[in-house]
Design a protein around this motif. Sequence first.
Motif, PDB file in Angstrom:
ATOM      1  N   UNK A  20     -20.385  19.062  42.223  1.00 46.93           N
ATOM      2  CA  UNK A  20     -19.033  19.587  42.073  1.00 46.93           C
ATOM      3  C   UNK A  20     -18.624  19.529  40.609  1.00 46.93           C
ATOM      4  N   UNK A  21     -17.954  20.559  40.095  1.00 50.74           N
ATOM      5  CA  UNK A  21     -17.507  20.516  38.699  1.00 50.74           C
ATOM      6  C   UNK A  21     -16.279  19.638  38.500  1.00 50.74           C
ATOM      7  N   UNK A  22     -15.702  19.127  39.597  1.00 55.55           N
ATOM      8  CA  UNK A  22     -14.452  18.380  39.504  1.00 55.55           C
ATOM      9  C   UNK A  22     -14.631  16.866  39.588  1.00 55.55           C
ATOM     10  N   UNK A  23     -15.711  16.414  40.181  1.00 54.73           N
ATOM     11  CA  UNK A  23     -15.921  14.968  40.296  1.00 54.73           C
ATOM     12  C   UNK A  23     -17.409  14.697  40.450  1.00 54.73           C
ATOM     13  N   UNK A  24     -17.887  13.534  40.009  1.00 54.40           N
ATOM     14  CA  UNK A  24     -19.313  13.220  40.134  1.00 54.40           C
ATOM     15  C   UNK A  24     -19.718  13.039  41.591  1.00 54.40           C
ATOM     16  N   UNK A  25     -20.957  13.414  41.888  1.00 50.72           N
ATOM     17  CA  UNK A  25     -21.455  13.277  43.249  1.00 50.72           C
ATOM     18  C   UNK A  25     -21.567  11.816  43.645  1.00 50.72           C
ATOM     19  N   UNK A  26     -22.071  10.985  42.746  1.00 48.97           N
ATOM     20  CA  UNK A  26     -22.206   9.557  43.007  1.00 48.97           C
ATOM     21  C   UNK A  26     -21.331   8.803  42.008  1.00 48.97           C
ATOM     22  N   UNK A  27     -20.426   7.987  42.522  1.00 52.57           N
ATOM     23  CA  UNK A  27     -19.465   7.281  41.683  1.00 52.57           C
ATOM     24  C   UNK A  27     -19.353   5.827  42.119  1.00 52.57           C
ATOM     25  N   UNK A  28     -20.500   5.239  42.454  1.00 50.80           N
ATOM     26  CA  UNK A  28     -20.477   3.892  43.015  1.00 50.80           C
ATOM     27  C   UNK A  28     -20.773   2.799  41.994  1.00 50.80           C
ATOM     28  N   UNK A  29     -21.001   3.166  40.731  1.00 53.11           N
ATOM     29  CA  UNK A  29     -21.294   2.164  39.708  1.00 53.11           C
ATOM     30  C   UNK A  29     -20.408   2.377  38.484  1.00 53.11           C
ATOM     31  N   UNK A  30     -19.089   2.489  38.711  1.00 49.20           N
ATOM     32  CA  UNK A  30     -18.143   2.728  37.629  1.00 49.20           C
ATOM     33  C   UNK A  30     -17.863   1.407  36.919  1.00 49.20           C
ATOM     34  N   UNK A  31     -18.046   1.407  35.605  1.00 51.90           N
ATOM     35  CA  UNK A  31     -17.764   0.219  34.814  1.00 51.90           C
ATOM     36  C   UNK A  31     -16.265   0.093  34.572  1.00 51.90           C
ATOM     37  N   UNK A  32     -15.773  -1.125  34.355  1.00 50.78           N
ATOM     38  CA  UNK A  32     -14.360  -1.289  33.990  1.00 50.78           C
ATOM     39  C   UNK A  32     -14.058  -0.562  32.686  1.00 50.78           C
ATOM     40  N   UNK A  33     -12.795  -0.248  32.443  1.00 55.30           N
ATOM     41  CA  UNK A  33     -12.461   0.559  31.260  1.00 55.30           C
ATOM     42  C   UNK A  33     -12.617  -0.224  29.968  1.00 55.30           C
ATOM     43  N   UNK A  34     -12.853   0.533  28.900  1.00 58.56           N
ATOM     44  CA  UNK A  34     -12.869  -0.033  27.559  1.00 58.56           C
ATOM     45  C   UNK A  34     -11.515   0.155  26.907  1.00 58.56           C
ATOM     46  N   UNK A  35     -11.385  -0.346  25.704  1.00 58.56           N
ATOM     47  CA  UNK A  35     -10.120  -0.279  24.980  1.00 58.56           C
ATOM     48  C   UNK A  35     -10.391   0.285  23.587  1.00 58.56           C
ATOM     49  N   UNK A  36      -9.625   1.300  23.215  1.00 58.63           N
ATOM     50  CA  UNK A  36      -9.751   1.901  21.888  1.00 58.63           C
ATOM     51  C   UNK A  36      -8.442   1.743  21.132  1.00 58.63           C
ATOM     52  N   UNK A  37      -8.530   1.918  19.817  1.00 61.47           N
ATOM     53  CA  UNK A  37      -7.340   1.716  18.988  1.00 61.47           C
ATOM     54  C   UNK A  37      -7.235   2.788  17.920  1.00 61.47           C
ATOM     55  N   UNK A  38      -6.033   2.924  17.408  1.00 65.52           N
ATOM     56  CA  UNK A  38      -5.758   3.758  16.240  1.00 65.52           C
ATOM     57  C   UNK A  38      -4.833   2.950  15.335  1.00 65.52           C
ATOM     58  N   UNK A  39      -4.999   3.041  14.027  1.00 67.14           N
ATOM     59  CA  UNK A  39      -5.931   3.917  13.311  1.00 67.14           C
ATOM     60  C   UNK A  39      -7.372   3.399  13.367  1.00 67.14           C
ATOM     61  N   UNK A  40      -8.293   4.333  13.314  1.00 67.71           N
ATOM     62  CA  UNK A  40      -9.722   3.992  13.336  1.00 67.71           C
ATOM     63  C   UNK A  40     -10.383   4.749  12.204  1.00 67.71           C
ATOM     64  N   UNK A  41     -10.529   4.070  11.063  1.00 69.69           N
ATOM     65  CA  UNK A  41     -11.101   4.682   9.860  1.00 69.69           C
ATOM     66  C   UNK A  41     -12.198   3.775   9.323  1.00 69.69           C
ATOM     67  N   UNK A  42     -13.425   4.280   9.329  1.00 68.23           N
ATOM     68  CA  UNK A  42     -14.556   3.531   8.777  1.00 68.23           C
ATOM     69  C   UNK A  42     -14.647   2.138   9.388  1.00 68.23           C
ATOM     70  N   UNK A  43     -14.593   2.092  10.707  1.00 66.00           N
ATOM     71  CA  UNK A  43     -14.652   0.803  11.389  1.00 66.00           C
ATOM     72  C   UNK A  43     -13.262   0.275  11.673  1.00 66.00           C
ATOM     73  N   UNK A  44     -13.211  -0.871  12.288  1.00 64.70           N
ATOM     74  CA  UNK A  44     -11.937  -1.480  12.659  1.00 64.70           C
ATOM     75  C   UNK A  44     -11.505  -2.485  11.595  1.00 64.70           C
ATOM     76  N   UNK A  45     -11.193  -1.971  10.422  1.00 64.68           N
ATOM     77  CA  UNK A  45     -10.725  -2.811   9.316  1.00 64.68           C
ATOM     78  C   UNK A  45      -9.405  -2.240   8.812  1.00 64.68           C
ATOM     79  N   UNK A  46      -8.376  -3.086   8.794  1.00 72.58           N
ATOM     80  CA  UNK A  46      -7.071  -2.696   8.274  1.00 72.58           C
ATOM     81  C   UNK A  46      -6.744  -3.642   7.124  1.00 72.58           C
ATOM     82  N   UNK A  47      -6.792  -3.126   5.923  1.00 70.01           N
ATOM     83  CA  UNK A  47      -6.504  -3.920   4.729  1.00 70.01           C
ATOM     84  C   UNK A  47      -5.718  -3.050   3.764  1.00 70.01           C
ATOM     85  N   UNK A  48      -4.575  -3.543   3.324  1.00 71.61           N
ATOM     86  CA  UNK A  48      -3.718  -2.746   2.431  1.00 71.61           C
ATOM     87  C   UNK A  48      -2.727  -3.672   1.736  1.00 71.61           C
ATOM     88  N   UNK A  49      -2.085  -3.111   0.717  1.00 75.36           N
ATOM     89  CA  UNK A  49      -0.975  -3.772   0.032  1.00 75.36           C
ATOM     90  C   UNK A  49       0.292  -2.994   0.347  1.00 75.36           C
TER      91      UNK A  49
END
Length: 338
Positions: free
Chosen positions: A120-149
């Motif tokens: 089906x183009x709307x949902x996977x045929x087998x969905x019995x091994x779904x991993x828990x969600x990940x977490x993303x952040x912004x801003x994301x520039x050249x890695x997860x480093x925020x350094x400024x003055x």
Amino acid sequence: MDPSTTEEGNEEKLVKTPPPKVILKHGVELEEEQEELAEHQPLEQEDLNFERWKRRPIPKRTLHQKIADLKKYLWNAETKEFMGRSGKSWSLILLFYAALYTFLAAMFGGCLFCLMWSISPYHPTFNDRVMPPGLTMAPHLEGHDIAFNASDRKSWKKYTRSMEEYLKPYNDAVQERKNIRCTHESYFMQDDLEESVERKACQFKRSWLGECSGLKDSNYGYSQGKPCILLRMNRILGYLPGQGKPINVTCGVKRGPPEALGDIQFFPKSIFDMNYYPYYGKLRHVNYSSPVVAVRFVGVQQDAHIHVQCKLNGKGIINDSSTDRYLGSVTFTLEVGA
């Protein structure tokens, strides 16, 4: 006795004697055996001259001869052959390869048709091994480093520009035009609709992010030394996070002095509301907007280099994986100068 008679008898014996080359053995001539015996004869002096056995060098062909041979290879007028094959040979080989590739194309097309027919183009045929969600952040520039003055506009302008691009789809006018306002606090289930029907999505307005929306402060707190970041859970088709209870977000110091982080503010709140789930995929949830949690570090100490970890908390959530650093959490460095 007459000498002439004796000579005639000797001549008859010589005539009747078979030649040495022909010796009968069970009625079979053994000339081959005699040839083998001849091979074991001592070599003559001329046979020991190995120079005569060396391969003679092939004379170099001229350019004209090469061109003539090439022309003859391309078209032999005597045998009526093109590139070494007659017209019948070319017809048979072309017919063979045409049939072969036609069969392969038909087999590939048949396999592809069966594959597309079975999924089906709307949902996977087998969905019995779904991993828990990940977490993303912004801003994301050249890695997860925020350094400024805070006093140096050039040092933090790239972060605010990234935040602005990230929040454009959440503009209030866009959300009001495309999505509906949801007031319920439970999962927004739409499984009773037909598979191909477009699902409705709940609004998530940019203005709900308060001090981190960029509407009140276009610098997102970076000019004041109070930076904002945005957190979002990964989309998982059909996933119901929290198993009936909202997922909340917490942030703390993973490496460095704990007191250096100071107070933290969350906008609009520190949970992901359940009415944004489940997600039905991009073909049915065309205007879906993932909920966002904005985090503002209002009390971070200046010139302190710390590693901050924000993680999800709730039922079915994994946030301490040693193999996947983004599974249920995100870690970044934070250093704010004067």
